[in-house]
Design a protein around this motif. Structure first.
Motif, PDB file in Angstrom:
ATOM      1  N   GLN A  27       0.811  -1.153   0.036  1.00  0.00           N
ATOM      2  CA  GLN A  27       0.082  -0.054  -0.037  1.00  0.00           C
ATOM      3  C   GLN A  27       0.900   1.330   0.124  1.00  0.00           C
ATOM      4  N   SER A  81       0.369   4.165  -2.525  1.00  0.00           N
ATOM      5  CA  SER A  81       0.167   5.206  -2.192  1.00  0.00           C
ATOM      6  C   SER A  81       1.280   6.197  -3.081  1.00  0.00           C
ATOM      7  N   SER A  84      -0.961   5.637   4.611  1.00  0.00           N
ATOM      8  CA  SER A  84      -0.602   4.568   3.873  1.00  0.00           C
ATOM      9  C   SER A  84       0.725   3.744   4.769  1.00  0.00           C
ATOM     10  N   ARG A  95      -6.355  -1.740   6.016  1.00  0.00           N
ATOM     11  CA  ARG A  95      -6.941  -1.144   4.749  1.00  0.00           C
ATOM     12  C   ARG A  95      -8.235  -0.432   4.953  1.00  0.00           C
ATOM     13  N   SER A 110      -5.449   4.689  -2.765  1.00  0.00           N
ATOM     14  CA  SER A 110      -4.483   3.628  -2.614  1.00  0.00           C
ATOM     15  C   SER A 110      -5.002   2.400  -1.334  1.00  0.00           C
TER      16      SER A 110
END
Length: 506
Positions: free
Chosen positions: A170, A174, A364, A373, A416
């Motif tokens: 991530q 991101s 992120s 998430r 993201s």
């Protein structure tokens, strides 16, 4: 004297992949952790900037029509608001249609060929926008921009997901997704500077925005043909040992996920008896393999049976895409409707995008560190709801401008974790993963079709009341979808608790 087992272990050319972590190297020796850290750091410094730059140029060239609009494009081409919305819709339709086929064929042709070729072709179409003298010419250019850009976003995300383990993804996604926020900020600054060229060569300032930005895209795309690596094993600055470590980590993770999604319990998992070799890597048919996987249509259809794909990839994707595209095209117009003159409106659109950039990176990092998430998505969705509430509840220009500092982060910083959540939980096989990522971008851009009309001709400035209500409710819908998806994944992890680690990332 070492025991036989200790001697055998010391002769092993590579440690188990679960001991290797870019973030902390827990359980690995200092040398092993250092080598892996250095390997992914090199990819962060080489691969990530190239892909992020491509996506930056994509959003810059796709959204600069919003800057051109308030600089005189709509007036010079005698366009109504309806015609402007239609021009934006023409961009999105081929964009949506090409995304799934493009992602399915990306690996077979090679991302090092497909991604640079897309960049050059849409750069040409962007440049030609600066030469149009009629509405029909603009429509033609917008169609080809959508056609050539289509497939880029899911292709880049799929490409990046082949370079990083899922719990490190991530932050990289991101950074990649900072491109739209940087493009949104930089577009205003760049347009403000380029508009001073008004009249040079007999062309208006908005034409030079298209021409200069398009030419730079073409040049960058041509350079990318020579520097973008096809796979991690083609990254030029990695040593052979580092390539073997990276391949081992990615291979083992794909194998483990494939076993988990096939319902194999922890007691059935067997450890590898032999060290990972280059031959294993060459013959492996996982995503990290050099061999292109066959496109299996049953794997494409399998995606539609996954609840989290519907909740996050399709429903939340449409909702977020509507807001994301609307803000990409109309933020300069929204700022101008608050009473700022055209050139100042370009500059005043910059600060909210900068805030979005900072929050996206910070959240992120935390999401990767704690694997949260769903929580990240819910927080940003509620942030967007608060922003739309302020926009609707106040008629003061300063308060409405301040609301953009909540609306834009609540939209852009959410992208993201949406992508990472989808990619993390549909890891193998290649066709399933490619389809799931492509479906998310199809949904996102389908929502964009709606927003081009919602903010273009259905909701009038300066209030944009209908649009604000609708997009605010979309943010609520995203929070609900994320909550339901989190509950479903939690249940599935509890049901599969016999597996060595959690099947799904939360």
């Amino acid at each position: 004297m070492q025991s036989a087992d200790e001697q055998k272990q010391s002769e092993s050319p590579s440690p188990p992949s679960h001991l290797l972590s870019y973030d902390n190297g827990i359980g690995a020796t200092h040398g092993e952790a250092t080598r892996v850290t250095r390997a992914w750091w090199k990819m962060d410094c080489f691969v990530l900037p190239i892909v992020t730059s491509i996506f930056f140029l994509c959003f810059l060239d796709r959204g600069n029509v919003g800057n051109a609009r308030i600089a005189g494009l709509q007036k010079d081409l005698n366009m109504s608001n309806y015609q402007y919305s239609l021009a934006l819709t023409i961009t999105v339709i081929p964009y949506v249609l090409i995304e799934i086929p493009s992602n399915l064929w990306l690996k077979r042709i090679g991302p090092n060929i497909v991604l640079p070729l897309m960049t050059v072709l849409w750069g040409i179409a962007t440049t030609l926008q600066g030469t149009v003298t009629s509405y029909g010419g603009l429509i033609a250019c917008r169609f080809f921009i959508g056609l050539f850009e289509g497939g880029l976003s899911p292709g880049c995300m799929l490409y990046l997901s082949s370079f990083y383990p899922r719990r490190q993804l991530q932050l990289r996604i991101s950074i990649y997704f900072t491109a739209p926020t940087i493009a949104g900020a930089f577009s205003g600054l760049l347009a403000s500077a380029i508009l001073h060229m008004d009249g040079i060569g007999g062309k208006p300032g908005w034409a030079w925005v298209f021409i200069l930005e398009g030419l730079f895209t073409i040049l960058f795309g041509l350079c990318t043909f020579f520097i973008l690596p096809r796979t991690p094993s083609h990254v030029p600055f990695l040593t052979p040992e580092e390539k073997a470590y990276v391949a081992r980590v990615l291979h083992d993770e794909n194998t483990k996920l494939s076993q988990m999604t096939s319902g194999i319990r922890a007691s059935d998992l067997t450890a590898r008896k032999t060290p990972y070799t280059d031959r294993d890597h060459d013959e492996d048919e996982s995503y990290t393999s050099e061999k292109a996987d066959k496109i299996r249509w049953r794997d494409v259809l399998r995606v539609l049976k996954l609840p989290h794909i519907w909740l996050i990839g399709i429903i939340a994707g449409v909702f977020n895409g509507a807001t994301l595209s609307g803000l990409t095209y109309f933020t300069p117009s929204i700022v101008a409707s608050l009473g700022y003159l055209a050139n100042k409106a370009q500059l005043m659109s910059v600060p909210p995008f900068i805030v979005s950039f900072v929050l996206a990176i910070a959240s992120s990092y935390l999401s990767d560190r704690y694997s949260k998430r769903g929580l990240t998505i819910i927080v940003f969705a509620l942030l967007g709801v608060a922003g739309f509430g302020i926009f609707l509840g106040s008629h003061h220009p300063h308060a409405r401008y301040a609301s953009l500092f909540l609306i834009l982060p609540g939209t852009y910083a959410m992208a993201s974790p949406l992508v990472a959540w989808i990619s993390n939980n549909t890891h193998t096989p290649y066709t399933t993963r490619a389809t799931s990522i492509a479906l998310l971008t199809v949904a996102t851009n389908s929502g964009g079709i709606f927003s081009t009309w919602l903010l273009g001709s259905w909701s009038k400035p300066p209030g944009y009341t209908s649009a604000a209500w609708c997009l605010g409710m979309f943010q609520v819908g995203i929070a609900v979808c994320a909550g339901v998806c989190w509950a479903w994944l939690w249940r599935e992890n509890r049901r599969g608790s016999g597996v060595g680690e959690e099947q799904y990332v939360m």
